[in-house]
Design an enzyme around this catalytic site. Structure first.
Site, short mmCIF file in Angstrom:
data_model
loop_
_atom_site.label_atom_id
_atom_site.label_comp_id
_atom_site.label_asym_id
_atom_site.label_seq_id
_atom_site.Cartn_x
_atom_site.Cartn_y
_atom_site.Cartn_z
N ASP A 148 0.85 -1.20 0.00
CA ASP A 148 0.00 0.00 0.00
C ASP A 148 0.88 1.24 0.00
OD1 ASP A 148 -3.23 0.52 0.98
OD2 ASP A 148 -1.82 2.19 1.13
N HIS B 98 -10.17 -5.27 -3.49
CA HIS B 98 -8.85 -5.57 -2.93
C HIS B 98 -9.00 -5.98 -1.49
CE1 HIS B 98 -9.80 -1.30 -2.68
NE2 HIS B 98 -9.18 -1.29 -1.51
N MET B 99 -8.10 -6.85 -1.05
CA MET B 99 -8.04 -7.27 0.35
C MET B 99 -6.79 -6.63 0.96
SD MET B 99 -7.83 -11.11 1.82
CE MET B 99 -9.58 -11.41 1.67
N HIS B 100 -7.00 -5.89 2.06
CA HIS B 100 -5.87 -5.34 2.80
C HIS B 100 -5.32 -6.45 3.70
CE1 HIS B 100 -6.92 -0.94 2.22
NE2 HIS B 100 -8.08 -1.50 1.93
P1 5GP Z 1 -9.81 1.27 0.17
O1 5GP Z 1 -10.12 2.48 1.01
O2 5GP Z 1 -10.37 1.41 -1.23
O3 5GP Z 1 -10.19 -0.03 0.81
O4 5GP Z 1 -8.23 1.21 0.06
C1 5GP Z 1 -7.52 1.75 -1.00
C2 5GP Z 1 -6.06 1.66 -0.64
O5 5GP Z 1 -5.29 1.86 -1.81
C3 5GP Z 1 -5.61 2.73 0.35
O6 5GP Z 1 -5.07 2.09 1.51
C4 5GP Z 1 -4.57 3.54 -0.42
O7 5GP Z 1 -3.48 3.95 0.39
C5 5GP Z 1 -4.14 2.58 -1.50
N1 5GP Z 1 -3.73 3.21 -2.74
C6 5GP Z 1 -4.37 4.20 -3.42
N2 5GP Z 1 -3.72 4.51 -4.54
C7 5GP Z 1 -2.63 3.70 -4.59
C8 5GP Z 1 -1.56 3.55 -5.53
O8 5GP Z 1 -1.47 4.22 -6.55
N3 5GP Z 1 -0.62 2.60 -5.24
C9 5GP Z 1 -0.70 1.83 -4.13
N4 5GP Z 1 0.27 0.93 -3.94
N5 5GP Z 1 -1.69 1.95 -3.22
C10 5GP Z 1 -2.64 2.86 -3.45
#
Ligand code: 5GP
Length: 114
Positions: A29, A99-101
């Site tokens: 991330d 996506h899975m964190h």
């Molecule tokens: P969400 O809130 O959609 O569950 O999580 C999206 C995640 O994607 C966030 O933790 C954010 O930091 C990450 N993220 C957003 N843009 C990018 C990117 O361009 N590259 C990477 N590696 N992570 C990203």
């Protein structure tokens, strides 16, 4: 238009990729919330859990199999970690490509990491 994660998977924009197979790709991330914070993403672009179909079962199951392997790779398997999938507005989903964190490397506290 391809999601930012599809562009990382395709190598069109940089990503710190830690795992890849025919169904999923995982990369660090960009804004980590813990010492280990990795996103595991189906190679097929599915916007949210609301659009999932039974045809996606293999890729979605693979997210957890990959999480297990990556946690071992990262050295956090024994102490444990958290797997999170956000959906939609109330789930605070920012990127509309499922996506899975995988979050770990420190005690995370109860339920939510932010
Ligand atoms: P969400 O809130 O959609 O569950 O999580 C999206 C995640 O994607 C966030 O933790 C954010 O930091 C990450 N993220 C957003 N843009 C990018 C990117 O361009 N590259 C990477 N590696 N992570 C990203």
């Amino acid at each position: 238009m391809a999601s930012i994660f599809s562009k990382i998977i395709a190598g069109e924009i940089p990503g710190d990729i830690v795992y890849r197979d025919e169904l999923v790709t995982a990369f660090r991330d960009i804004n980590p919330q813990a010492p280990t914070h990795i996103l595991i993403v189906p190679n097929k672009e599915i916007p949210t859990v609301n659009e999932v179909t039974e045809a996606d079962e293999a890729a979605l199951g693979r997210l957890i199999v990959a999480a297990k392997k990556i946690a071992e790779q990262e050295g956090i398997a024994e102490n444990g970690y958290r797997l999170i999938v956000n959906c939609g507005k109330h789930g605070h989903q920012d990127v509309f490509h499922i996506h899975m964190h995988l979050v770990g490397g420190r005690p995370l506290g109860p339920m939510l990491y932010r």
